[in-house]
Motif scaffolding. Structure first.
Motif, PDB file in Angstrom:
ATOM      1  N   CYS A   3       0.826  -1.199   0.000  1.00  0.00           N
ATOM      2  CA  CYS A   3       0.000   0.000   0.000  1.00  0.00           C
ATOM      3  C   CYS A   3       0.865   1.256   0.000  1.00  0.00           C
ATOM      4  CB  CYS A   3      -0.921   0.006   1.212  1.00  0.00           C
ATOM      5  SG  CYS A   3      -2.183  -1.276   1.140  1.00  0.00           S
ATOM      6  N   VAL A   5      -0.023   5.189   0.801  1.00  0.00           N
ATOM      7  CA  VAL A   5      -1.114   5.984   1.344  1.00  0.00           C
ATOM      8  C   VAL A   5      -0.979   7.445   0.941  1.00  0.00           C
ATOM      9  CG1 VAL A   5      -2.243   6.732   3.473  1.00  0.00           C
ATOM     10  CG2 VAL A   5      -1.412   4.381   3.259  1.00  0.00           C
ATOM     11  N   CYS A  12      -5.347   4.412   0.775  1.00  0.00           N
ATOM     12  CA  CYS A  12      -4.385   3.720  -0.085  1.00  0.00           C
ATOM     13  C   CYS A  12      -4.680   4.093  -1.534  1.00  0.00           C
ATOM     14  CB  CYS A  12      -4.520   2.211   0.114  1.00  0.00           C
ATOM     15  SG  CYS A  12      -3.511   1.256  -1.049  1.00  0.00           S
TER      16      CYS A  12
END
Length: 53
Positions: A3, A5, A12
């Motif tokens: 992920c 962010v 995400c």
């Protein structure tokens, strides 16, 4: 997938879940997961398109 962010939204850039949703995904009930999944398409609009490639 790892992920990445978005700092502005806290979502995400790949799956559009929040850090708390990602961290607690395994503990959510099927109904809770379904609720999050239903919301994901609308979350995409909260992220600057330039960040999505």
């Amino acid at each position: 997938m790892v992920c990445a962010v978005d700092g502005a939204t806290g979502l995400c850039l790949g799956c559009f879940r929040s850090l708390s949703e990602i961290a607690g995904w395994r503990t959510l009930s099927d109904a809770e997961r379904a609720a999050v999944m239903a919301e994901l398409p609308s979350r995409r609009d909260r992220i600057d398109p330039a960040k999505l490639g």
